[in-house]
Design an enzyme around this catalytic site. Structure first.
Site, short mmCIF file in Angstrom:
data_model
loop_
_atom_site.label_atom_id
_atom_site.label_comp_id
_atom_site.label_asym_id
_atom_site.label_seq_id
_atom_site.Cartn_x
_atom_site.Cartn_y
_atom_site.Cartn_z
N LYS A 1 0.83 -1.20 0.00
CA LYS A 1 0.00 0.00 0.00
C LYS A 1 0.87 1.26 0.00
O LYS A 1 0.73 2.14 -0.85
CB LYS A 1 -0.93 0.03 1.21
N ARG B 1 -5.89 -6.20 -12.25
CA ARG B 1 -4.57 -6.68 -11.87
C ARG B 1 -3.71 -6.78 -13.14
O ARG B 1 -4.01 -7.53 -14.06
CB ARG B 1 -4.68 -8.05 -11.19
N ARG C 1 -11.12 -7.45 -11.95
CA ARG C 1 -11.87 -8.15 -10.90
C ARG C 1 -13.10 -7.31 -10.58
O ARG C 1 -12.99 -6.23 -10.00
CB ARG C 1 -10.97 -8.38 -9.69
N LYS D 1 -8.09 1.53 4.32
CA LYS D 1 -7.52 0.19 4.40
C LYS D 1 -6.31 0.16 5.32
O LYS D 1 -5.59 1.16 5.46
CB LYS D 1 -7.14 -0.33 3.02
N GLU E 1 -2.48 -0.21 -5.51
CA GLU E 1 -1.53 -1.02 -4.76
C GLU E 1 -0.46 -1.56 -5.71
O GLU E 1 -0.72 -1.73 -6.91
CB GLU E 1 -2.23 -2.20 -4.06
N ASP F 1 -2.39 -3.06 -9.07
CA ASP F 1 -3.84 -2.95 -9.00
C ASP F 1 -4.25 -1.58 -9.51
O ASP F 1 -3.78 -0.55 -8.98
CB ASP F 1 -4.34 -3.16 -7.57
N ASN G 1 1.69 -4.89 -5.68
CA ASN G 1 1.79 -6.17 -4.98
C ASN G 1 3.11 -6.87 -5.32
O ASN G 1 3.36 -7.19 -6.48
CB ASN G 1 0.62 -7.07 -5.38
N ARG H 1 -15.63 -4.43 -3.00
CA ARG H 1 -14.23 -4.82 -3.13
C ARG H 1 -13.97 -5.61 -4.40
O ARG H 1 -14.69 -6.56 -4.71
CB ARG H 1 -13.79 -5.64 -1.91
#
Length: 320
Positions: free
Chosen positions: A128, A214, A229, A163, A285, A277, A287, A237
């Site tokens: 994050k 993603r 997604r 978050k 984000e 993301d 990842n 979410r």
């Protein structure tokens, strides 16, 4: 000299793996198809003795997608320096034990082993918080312990996402609108009454239409399709673990620009497999710990994503 490349994977317990969806399994299959000897071990199987990283490993072969998806041999104890590469694929939480594990893996790296992703990068790049290194790629974002600051951010933007910095899979992600009487409770919960840092971002309504995409980077280069997604009808979410549906789409010009900004930094820092993301053209984000999405994109487009990653790993091993 070894007869064939050897690859050790630090992963979650084998009995917890869902082989049909797991990206690590795709990597193991790709490595075996390229002639690699593949081994597995867990955090409890790793230690350092007199400065050397040592592990208790089992030879591992993927034989199917059902419950009996693997064949594993008897465990042996070997220094990690005897392997060409180690894949760090332990899922978060990113806690102190995870950090200690990166220290131990770094001892193998010192001895010449390629560790993917690089241990120092795993520690430095909170998924994050590291978005702050690319503010031109992100929507307005605040990282703070100050609950009044969060309240002011909500008043400024009207709708926000909150978050924790150490979450995964959509856990403890809240969406708030101005005037929501739960806002203070959310801020108190995430910051433990101002004792922990948390993140708030401007809410991006595009998630309802285009999803939380993603984008996978392999050695800094993007896979040509993203996995959008799509949140379910009763959830905000965009996480597969939270029930979102994964739908592939081609990368946009904006996606490629984002990758051109972030990809070279990932390559330089030794982060060979990264998931961005992206919602509404903004990175939310970065990842690096255990990115997923390989299986879904391979199934929809036929890409050999895992194979491309293993090729990148073997190319770096050859250069070393």
């Amino acid at each position: 000299m070894r007869d064939r490349p050897s690859l050790a994977v630090l992963m979650d317990p084998l009995e917890t793996i869902k082989p049909a969806k797991d990206s690590t399994i795709a990597m193991l299959i790709a490595a075996a198809s390229r002639g690699c000897a593949t081994w597995c071990f867990g955090q409890s199987d790793l230690w350092v003795r007199d400065g050397r990283a040592i592990a208790r490993l089992r030879p591992l072969e993927v034989v199917g997608d059902g419950k009996a998806w693997y064949r594993a041999g008897e465990p042996v104890v070997r220094p990690l320096a005897e392997f060409d590469a180690v894949l760090m694929r332990k899922d978060p939480p990113f806690d102190l034990e995870y950090i200690y594990t990166t220290y131990l893996l770094e001892r193998a790296e010192v001895e010449g082993v390629l560790v993917v992703n690089r241990p120092q990068g795993l520690r430095d790049m909170n998924e994050k918080a590291y978005t702050a290194w690319f503010p031109d790629c992100c929507a307005p974002t605040l990282i703070t312990r100050d609950m009044d600051g969060m309240q002011a951010f909500l008043a400024e933007h009207g709708r926000i996402v909150c978050k924790p910095l150490d979450g995964m899979g959509g856990r403890s992600i809240f969406a708030l609108a101005a005037g929501d009487k739960n806002a203070r409770v959310v801020f108190e919960t995430l910051t433990e009454y101002g004792q922990r840092y948390a993140m708030v971002q401007r809410y991006l309504p595009e998630i309802a239409e285009t999803g939380d995409a993603r984008i996978l980077l392999i050695d800094g280069e993007p896979v040509p399709h993203a996995l959008a997604r799509m949140p379910g009808p009763s959830d905000h979410r965009g996480n597969l673990a939270a029930g979102a549906k994964g739908i592939g789409r081609a990368l946009s010009d904006r996606d490629r620009w984002l990758c051109s900004r972030i990809g070279p930094v990932m390559r330089e820092r030794g982060m060979l497999f990264v998931g961005l993301d992206v919602i509404g053209g903004f990175v939310t984000e970065i990842n690096v710990t255990s990115p997923t999405g390989i299986r879904e994109l391979e199934a929809q487009y036929g890409h050999d994503i895992a194979g491309s990653l293993i090729d990148a790993v073997l190319a770096r091993v050859a250069r070393k």
